[in-house]
Design an enzyme around this catalytic site. Structure first.
Site, mmCIF file in Angstrom:
data_model
loop_
_atom_site.group_PDB
_atom_site.id
_atom_site.type_symbol
_atom_site.label_atom_id
_atom_site.label_comp_id
_atom_site.label_asym_id
_atom_site.label_seq_id
_atom_site.Cartn_x
_atom_site.Cartn_y
_atom_site.Cartn_z
ATOM 1 N N ASP A 172 0.801 -1.224 0.000
ATOM 2 C CA ASP A 172 0.000 0.000 0.000
ATOM 3 C C ASP A 172 0.836 1.277 0.000
ATOM 4 O OD1 ASP A 172 1.056 -0.019 2.511
ATOM 5 O OD2 ASP A 172 -0.852 -0.051 3.571
ATOM 6 N N TYR A 266 10.863 4.356 1.663
ATOM 7 C CA TYR A 266 11.718 3.332 2.270
ATOM 8 C C TYR A 266 13.176 3.436 1.822
ATOM 9 C CZ TYR A 266 7.937 0.832 4.590
ATOM 10 O OH TYR A 266 6.917 0.493 5.437
HETATM 11 P P1 NAD Z 1 -0.535 -8.450 13.652
HETATM 12 O O1 NAD Z 1 0.551 -9.145 14.374
HETATM 13 O O2 NAD Z 1 -1.478 -7.586 14.380
HETATM 14 O O3 NAD Z 1 -1.416 -9.544 12.875
HETATM 15 C C1 NAD Z 1 -0.915 -10.635 12.229
HETATM 16 C C2 NAD Z 1 -1.734 -11.876 12.571
HETATM 17 O O4 NAD Z 1 -1.199 -12.969 11.808
HETATM 18 C C3 NAD Z 1 -1.666 -12.297 14.041
HETATM 19 O O5 NAD Z 1 -2.958 -12.394 14.587
HETATM 20 C C4 NAD Z 1 -0.974 -13.666 13.993
HETATM 21 O O6 NAD Z 1 -1.434 -14.563 14.969
HETATM 22 C C5 NAD Z 1 -1.311 -14.129 12.590
HETATM 23 N N1 NAD Z 1 -0.438 -15.183 12.076
HETATM 24 C C6 NAD Z 1 0.893 -15.306 12.204
HETATM 25 N N2 NAD Z 1 1.341 -16.407 11.568
HETATM 26 C C7 NAD Z 1 0.254 -17.001 11.018
HETATM 27 C C8 NAD Z 1 0.072 -18.165 10.232
HETATM 28 N N3 NAD Z 1 1.114 -18.921 9.888
HETATM 29 N N4 NAD Z 1 -1.171 -18.482 9.849
HETATM 30 C C9 NAD Z 1 -2.234 -17.724 10.199
HETATM 31 N N5 NAD Z 1 -2.105 -16.594 10.924
HETATM 32 C C10 NAD Z 1 -0.883 -16.227 11.330
HETATM 33 O O7 NAD Z 1 0.182 -7.644 12.467
HETATM 34 P P2 NAD Z 1 -0.224 -6.309 11.702
HETATM 35 O O8 NAD Z 1 0.639 -5.207 12.152
HETATM 36 O O9 NAD Z 1 -1.682 -6.104 11.752
HETATM 37 O O10 NAD Z 1 0.219 -6.656 10.212
HETATM 38 C C11 NAD Z 1 -0.248 -7.783 9.508
HETATM 39 C C12 NAD Z 1 0.548 -7.999 8.268
HETATM 40 O O11 NAD Z 1 0.192 -7.089 7.254
HETATM 41 C C13 NAD Z 1 2.058 -7.842 8.444
HETATM 42 O O12 NAD Z 1 2.743 -8.779 7.658
HETATM 43 C C14 NAD Z 1 2.299 -6.457 7.918
HETATM 44 O O13 NAD Z 1 3.631 -6.252 7.566
HETATM 45 C C15 NAD Z 1 1.376 -6.484 6.744
HETATM 46 N N6 NAD Z 1 1.061 -5.211 6.104
HETATM 47 C C16 NAD Z 1 1.458 -5.045 4.841
HETATM 48 C C17 NAD Z 1 1.179 -3.915 4.152
HETATM 49 C C18 NAD Z 1 1.692 -3.769 2.750
HETATM 50 O O14 NAD Z 1 1.737 -2.693 2.238
HETATM 51 N N7 NAD Z 1 2.129 -4.824 2.085
HETATM 52 C C19 NAD Z 1 0.451 -2.902 4.765
HETATM 53 C C20 NAD Z 1 0.020 -3.083 6.059
HETATM 54 C C21 NAD Z 1 0.325 -4.262 6.727
HETATM 55 C C1 G6P Z 2 3.342 0.819 5.002
HETATM 56 C C2 G6P Z 2 4.039 -0.298 4.280
HETATM 57 C C3 G6P Z 2 3.680 -1.612 4.883
HETATM 58 C C4 G6P Z 2 3.895 -1.604 6.377
HETATM 59 C C5 G6P Z 2 3.043 -0.485 6.923
HETATM 60 C C6 G6P Z 2 2.884 -0.270 8.389
HETATM 61 O O1 G6P Z 2 1.994 0.804 4.702
HETATM 62 O O2 G6P Z 2 3.759 -0.319 2.929
HETATM 63 O O3 G6P Z 2 4.396 -2.604 4.229
HETATM 64 O O4 G6P Z 2 3.523 -2.826 6.934
HETATM 65 O O5 G6P Z 2 3.515 0.697 6.377
HETATM 66 O O6 G6P Z 2 3.927 -0.400 9.175
HETATM 67 P P1 G6P Z 2 3.753 -0.228 10.754
HETATM 68 O O7 G6P Z 2 5.112 0.162 11.154
HETATM 69 O O8 G6P Z 2 2.727 0.824 10.991
HETATM 70 O O9 G6P Z 2 3.321 -1.576 11.271
HETATM 71 MN MN MN Z 3 4.427 -2.300 2.049
#
Ligand code: NAD
Ligand code: G6P
Ligand code: MN
Length: 443
Positions: A172, A266
């Site tokens: 995102d 980043y």
């Molecule tokens: P979080 O720790 O609150 O949530 C992650 C959940 O995944 C937890 O409830 C955990 O128990 C679960 N989990 C872990 N391993 C698992 C498995 N093998 N199978 C099923 N569930 C599993 O984390 P968060 O801060 O809410 O972020 C969630 C994910 O989204 C992270 O990987 C974060 O980096 C990603 N994210 C990516 C973007 C992006 O731009 N690509 C943006 C926002 C968040």
């Molecule tokens: C951005 C990135 C994600 C990252 C997020 C939040 O949206 O694209 O990949 O997971 O920031 O990061 P944070 O530090 O708030 O968990």
């Molecule tokens: Mn990202």
């Protein structure tokens, strides 16, 4: 796959992003009708807090939508059309180590960049592939939209290990940054922009930004970047924490290194690692900020909803920022042919760059998946940086596949954030112990 309505499983149901995504799915039902939402997680307790609150909300506002939560893959992945994957293998406890261990050795600690990102990558690959395999077993026609991090390493792993799977990796950050650029130009959001971009995930540059009438917006955006970076144009964005504001400001110095393009935020970790280390508190990193902020807020609200037995009066709002996920699902389901920035195999889209690299570029999405938009040739500076970083990501994936200590040491050594092979080894050895329950055994 056009249908009257769709069934969606959210993997990582206990994520801090789940309530916002669920509300967004419900809110966008005219665009993309959802009749069933399932939450799946391997941490029953964490997920239950979020799920019980969502269930109350759905019962009160959209009782026609079937909602359930489970830790059983057969239940979670049978009869579904889309999996939205947002898992964090090792949760915040392990993110904390990713960030704090490198800092002990004077190297930056970040969720997706440098040694911390590599460590997280070696945890994520298995988790994401496991979910992809469940989806293919129980719902072979479904699509997985993955935004679990570190997306660059996860995407390279799925390219190599599951080349024919229906998975789309997306981030995102480019969307958020294009929303900011749209604001700089008095436009509404990223949908008002025509753009060219090349890079790796969390590692790229815009070379073209126009409005939809074809007017060049680069001069205006460059002027803003030179003065303030991305700061002062972020109204309405969710990134309000102090560390994000600092990142938006630092983008001014990142931009200065190549004022012919607009950089992803980043890149500060690769171009100014010494600055990042100097401005880090080894005892209080981004994980602490997230746990004290987003996690506390989201779980606090969920507990309160459960205690009161109603979601009314909380002012709950969909996470508009995650609307791109709904748009992407709709593009696949309804063949909308919208443009998205995706993380995909290069295969010539960036002409003078490794065809086997996993790159981030604009694509057109329809019911057959994505079609890449060629970005031509890239300049020497970006090519040099990308070749180094893509090698880090490829070596990390090779290390996971081959169980190779040597390749992992090389990956850390090659990272622009690490000063020497000796420091790389010290950090690796400590990360290896910390990750013993999550990494493959290295030889
Ligand atoms: P979080 O720790 O609150 O949530 C992650 C959940 O995944 C937890 O409830 C955990 O128990 C679960 N989990 C872990 N391993 C698992 C498995 N093998 N199978 C099923 N569930 C599993 O984390 P968060 O801060 O809410 O972020 C969630 C994910 O989204 C992270 O990987 C974060 O980096 C990603 N994210 C990516 C973007 C992006 O731009 N690509 C943006 C926002 C968040
Ligand atoms: C951005 C990135 C994600 C990252 C997020 C939040 O949206 O694209 O990949 O997971 O920031 O990061 P944070 O530090 O708030 O968990
Ligand atoms: Mn990202």
């Amino acid at each position: 796959m056009s249908k009257e309505s769709y069934a969606v499983t959210i993997a990582g149901g206990g994520s801090t992003y789940t309530p916002g995504v669920v509300l967004m799915l419900l809110n966008d039902s005219e665009k993309f009708p959802v009749s069933r939402i399932v939450l799946y997680d391997n941490d029953a307790e964490r997920q239950a807090t979020i799920a019980k609150a969502c269930a109350i909300y759905i019962q009160e506002t959209h009782p026609e939508v079937s909602f359930s939560y489970t830790t059983d893959p057969a239940v979670a992945f049978t009869g579904i059309d889309f999996v939205l994957a947002q898992i964090r293998v090792g949760k915040y406890a392990m993110r904390d180590k990713d960030e704090k261990i490198p800092l002990k050795y004077g190297v930056l600690g970040q969720e997706t960049c440098g040694p911390g990102g590599i460590a997280y990558g070696l945890r994520s690959i298995g988790g994401v592939i496991e979910i992809l395999d469940y989806m293919e077993k129980y719902s072979p026609n479904a699509w997985m939209l993955n935004y679990s991090n570190p997306a660059a390493i996860v995407a390279e792993a799925t390219r190599r290990l599951r080349p024919n799977s229906k998975i789309i990796n997306i981030c995102d950050m480019p969307i958020a940054l294009m929303d900011i650029m749209a604001t700089m130009c008095g436009l509404h959001d990223y949908r008002d922009l025509d753009y060219g971009y090349y890079g790796l995930n969390h590692f790229g540059w815009w070379w073209k930004i126009k409005d939809l009438q074809g007017n060049d917006l680069m001069p205006q955006i460059k002027e803003h970047m030179a003065k303030n970076g991305y700061a002062d144009a972020t109204a309405g964005l969710e990134f309000v924490d102090a560390s994000w504001n600092a990142t938006f400001q630092k983008a001014k110095d990142v931009y200065a290194v190549d004022p012919s393009t607009i950089p992803n935020t980043y890149l500060k970790y690769y171009l100014y690692p010494d600055y990042v280390v100097a401005h880090s508190d080894p005892k209080h990193t981004r994980t602490d900020e997230v746990r004290e902020g987003r996690e506390k807020r989201v779980f606090g609200t969920a507990r309160e909803i459960i205690a009161r037995g109603t979601a009314k009066g909380f002012g709950l709002k969909p996470d508009e920022h995650s609307e791109y996920i709904v748009d992407l699902a709709r593009a696949l389901a309804e063949n909308t042919k919208e443009r998205f920035m995706l993380i995909v195999p290069n295969h010539g889209a960036i002409e003078n760059f490794d065809p086997t690299a996993t790159v981030e570029i604009p694509c057109i999405v329809g019911s057959d998946g994505y079609e890449k938009l060629c970005q031509g040739t890239i300049p020497q500076f970006q090519k040099g940086m990308m070749e180094q970083q893509v090698s880090v990501e490829k070596l990390a994936v090779s290390a996971w596949i081959d169980h190779s200590y040597q390749e992992l040491w090389q990956a850390l050594t090659l990272s622009k954030t690490v000063p020497s092979a000796a420091v790389a080894k010290q950090i690796l050895d400590e990360l290896r112990v910390a990750n013993k329950d999550f990494w493959p055994e290295l030889h």
